[in-house]
Design an enzyme around this catalytic site. Structure first.
Site, PDB file in Angstrom:
ATOM      1  N   SER A 133      -5.854  -7.740  -2.822  1.00 29.90           N
ATOM      2  CA  SER A 133      -7.020  -7.153  -2.175  1.00 29.90           C
ATOM      3  C   SER A 133      -8.270  -7.495  -2.988  1.00 29.90           C
ATOM      4  CB  SER A 133      -6.816  -5.637  -2.010  1.00 29.90           C
ATOM      5  OG  SER A 133      -7.732  -5.113  -1.081  1.00 29.90           O
ATOM      6  N   HIS A 167      -5.448  -9.122   3.642  1.00 27.77           N
ATOM      7  CA  HIS A 167      -4.972  -8.205   4.690  1.00 27.77           C
ATOM      8  C   HIS A 167      -5.184  -8.832   6.074  1.00 27.77           C
ATOM      9  CE1 HIS A 167      -4.703  -5.443   1.406  1.00 27.77           C
ATOM     10  NE2 HIS A 167      -6.012  -5.230   1.320  1.00 27.77           N
TER      11      HIS A 167
END
Length: 246
Positions: A133, A167
């Site tokens: 992330s 993501h």
């Protein structure tokens, strides 16, 4: 610690904080260091150095690595990284593992403390850098963040001269903005990875894409569209061990 070429493994999402009971991505980066018991330093800046995140790191890695962490929001600076000695500590690691959270907060704190320059030196010296992330977005020239609201572009450290989107399967709006920015020339071409997929760079070029889930995918995204990459599933026999020989 032997000198290795600069390497970065950028997770789309995964690792100990997202995949309880599935250590495949974490095992991969440990093997990629080439060390029998690697020195691993966790940098949880993007979470505001959340205590629970640090605890989870030690639980996941203490049995297989020499562990430490760096805190920029605590007086003690973290285990093994005392005041005034932070740069030497980081340069002595085999693996620096950057956690998720706010990439904007991460970059601001790193730059304020000079950690951005230390991490660049570590990378050039062959310390493997990895993260998920925010800990993936930060290494690239440009990326798309959605932590603080609608997806928006952000400039990273620029170790990798590409753009990045994480993501990619779980946040549709982020992927749409990423593709549009590239298609309209407002962001350079780059890479996108779904949760469970990781992009392994040697120097500034992609070496391979790997995954901890059989169906996780990764893509090269350019002005002419989205192009699927070959992704090696780490659950296949003997594949994870190939990282040590790379």
């Amino acid at each position: 610690m032997s000198i290795r070429p600069p390497q970065i493994v950028a997770f789309g999402g995964g690792g100990f904080s997202m995949e309880a009971g599935n250590p495949l991505l974490d095992d991969y980066v440990l093997a990629a260091t080439g060390a029998d018991r690697p020195k691993v330093c966790f940098v949880p800046t993007a979470s505001g150095d959340a205590d629970h995140y640090v605890v989870r790191f030690y639980r996941a890695f203490a049995a297989v690595a020499e562990c430490s962490h760096v805190s920029l929001f605590r007086r003690d600076k973290g285990a093994g990284a005392v005041e005034g000695d932070l740069e030497r500590h980081l340069l002595d690691q085999d693996l620096i593992y950057v956690g998720g959270g706010s990439v904007l907060s991460l970059l601001g704190a790193w730059r304020a403390h000079g950690l951005d320059q230390t991490l660049k030196r570590a990378w050039r010296r062959g310390v493997l850098l990895c993260g998920l992330s925010a800990g993936s977005l930060c290494w690239f020239s440009e990326a798309v963040t959605a932590f603080h609201g609608p997806p928006e572009p952000v400039r990273g450290l620029g170790l990798l001269p590409h753009s990045n989107c994480v993501h990619y399967d779980g946040e549709a709006a982020r992927g749409e903005v990423f593709r549009d920015l590239i298609a309209t020339g407002r962001m350079r071409a780059g890479y996108a990875a779904q949760d469970g997929a990781a992009l392994h760079f040697e120097g500034r070029e992609l070496l391979r894409a790997v995954s901890s889930r059989p169906q996780a995918r990764a893509f090269r995204v350019s002005a002419d569209g989205e192009h699927a990459l070959a992704v090696e599933y780490l659950g296949a026999p003997k594949l994870a061990a190939a990282a040590a020989a790379a």
